[in-house]
Motif scaffolding. Structure first.
Motif, PDB file in Angstrom:
ATOM      1  N   ALA A 152     -10.116  -1.280  11.932  1.00 47.54           N
ATOM      2  CA  ALA A 152      -8.907  -2.115  11.899  1.00 47.54           C
ATOM      3  C   ALA A 152      -8.917  -3.024  10.671  1.00 47.54           C
ATOM      4  N   ILE A 153     -10.071  -3.617  10.372  1.00 51.04           N
ATOM      5  CA  ILE A 153     -10.175  -4.503   9.203  1.00 51.04           C
ATOM      6  C   ILE A 153      -9.925  -3.731   7.909  1.00 51.04           C
ATOM      7  N   VAL A 154     -10.557  -2.564   7.766  1.00 49.30           N
ATOM      8  CA  VAL A 154     -10.368  -1.748   6.555  1.00 49.30           C
ATOM      9  C   VAL A 154      -8.905  -1.347   6.415  1.00 49.30           C
ATOM     10  N   THR A 155      -8.285  -0.947   7.511  1.00 42.64           N
ATOM     11  CA  THR A 155      -6.878  -0.516   7.471  1.00 42.64           C
ATOM     12  C   THR A 155      -5.962  -1.672   7.072  1.00 42.64           C
ATOM     13  N   ILE A 156      -6.176  -2.835   7.663  1.00 42.48           N
ATOM     14  CA  ILE A 156      -5.335  -4.000   7.354  1.00 42.48           C
ATOM     15  C   ILE A 156      -5.501  -4.411   5.895  1.00 42.48           C
ATOM     16  N   ILE A 157      -6.741  -4.485   5.437  1.00 43.37           N
ATOM     17  CA  ILE A 157      -6.984  -4.850   4.033  1.00 43.37           C
ATOM     18  C   ILE A 157      -6.342  -3.840   3.096  1.00 43.37           C
ATOM     19  N   PHE A 158      -6.509  -2.551   3.400  1.00 37.36           N
ATOM     20  CA  PHE A 158      -5.920  -1.505   2.558  1.00 37.36           C
ATOM     21  C   PHE A 158      -4.393  -1.650   2.493  1.00 37.36           C
ATOM     22  N   LEU A 159      -3.749  -1.821   3.649  1.00 35.10           N
ATOM     23  CA  LEU A 159      -2.295  -1.920   3.662  1.00 35.10           C
ATOM     24  C   LEU A 159      -1.791  -3.191   2.959  1.00 35.10           C
ATOM     25  N   LYS A 160      -2.521  -4.289   3.101  1.00 30.41           N
ATOM     26  CA  LYS A 160      -2.122  -5.534   2.420  1.00 30.41           C
ATOM     27  C   LYS A 160      -2.199  -5.367   0.912  1.00 30.41           C
ATOM     28  N   ILE A 161      -3.283  -4.764   0.442  1.00 32.57           N
ATOM     29  CA  ILE A 161      -3.458  -4.575  -0.995  1.00 32.57           C
ATOM     30  C   ILE A 161      -2.397  -3.626  -1.551  1.00 32.57           C
ATOM     31  N   LYS A 162      -2.167  -2.524  -0.864  1.00 28.20           N
ATOM     32  CA  LYS A 162      -1.258  -1.508  -1.370  1.00 28.20           C
ATOM     33  C   LYS A 162       0.212  -1.911  -1.271  1.00 28.20           C
TER      34      LYS A 162
END
Length: 195
Positions: free
Chosen positions: A183-193
């Motif tokens: 969940a953390i990796v997904t959220i960080i990825f989506l925020k950055i992208k």
């Protein structure tokens, strides 16, 4: 390499059908895999099957190993900006690679294969996240690559947290940690992208 993968899948399907159930298959392969392959090939395909078996079991893996060593040598040369036109410069990278591969033949292959499979999951996750980033940039339906990426990331975390060759955590704890980490990796990825 694709041919080797397809061959492995075909052999798995043939073996499951030929031996009718998992215990017989495991017992046969654990004892003598070449005997089991020979028995399946001669029974199902005759003499021509034996030739095809040799190609599928011996030749394809050798060519895949050759390709893997060559691509590793080229990748290392590219990273180190080393010219590969002369034979001696190729040997400077190729011989240590070959020596490392030779040393790995003395390690339990099932252990190495588990690490390789785990590394391939990491690569798969990275590629799917890259495809997702591209689709986000092009304002396309990125969910088709994001969902498989999330599943691969979840499996990657879950496996290494509870595997005997990993951190050996109890399954419940490993699954909770992998859920949170994914969940953390997904959220960080989506925020950055999305920025």
């Amino acid at each position: 390499m694709v041919l080797e993968g397809l061959t492995a899948l075909c052999w798995a399907a043939i073996a499951l059908a030929f031996f009718h159930s998992q215990p017989q298959l495991a017992a046969t392969y654990a004892a003598t895999p070449p005997v089991a392959a020979n028995e399946m090939a001669t029974t199902l395909l005759g003499p021509i099957g034996v030739v095809l078996t040799i190609i599928g079991i011996v030749v394809c893996p050798i060519t895949s190993g050759d390709t893997a060593l060559r691509s590793s040598r080229i990748t290392i040369a590219d990273e180190l900006n080393l010219d590969q036109k002369k034979l001696i410069s190729r040997l400077k990278i190729g011989i240590p690679l070959f020596a490392a591969a030779f040393v790995l033949t003395f390690v339990d292959f099932t252990l190495i294969w588990r690490y390789v499979a785990w590394a391939q999951l990491i690569i798969s996750s990275a590629v799917q996240l890259s495809a997702t980033a591209y689709l986000i940039k092009k304002e396309k339906h990125y969910i088709v690559t994001l969902v498989p990426a999330i599943i691969c990331i979840l499996i990657t975390f879950g496996y290494i947290l509870q595997a005997p060759e990993g951190l050996k955590l109890p399954p419940m704890i490993a699954n909770v940690i992998s859920d949170i980490a994914t969940a953390i990796v997904t959220i960080i990825f989506l925020k950055i992208k999305r920025k």
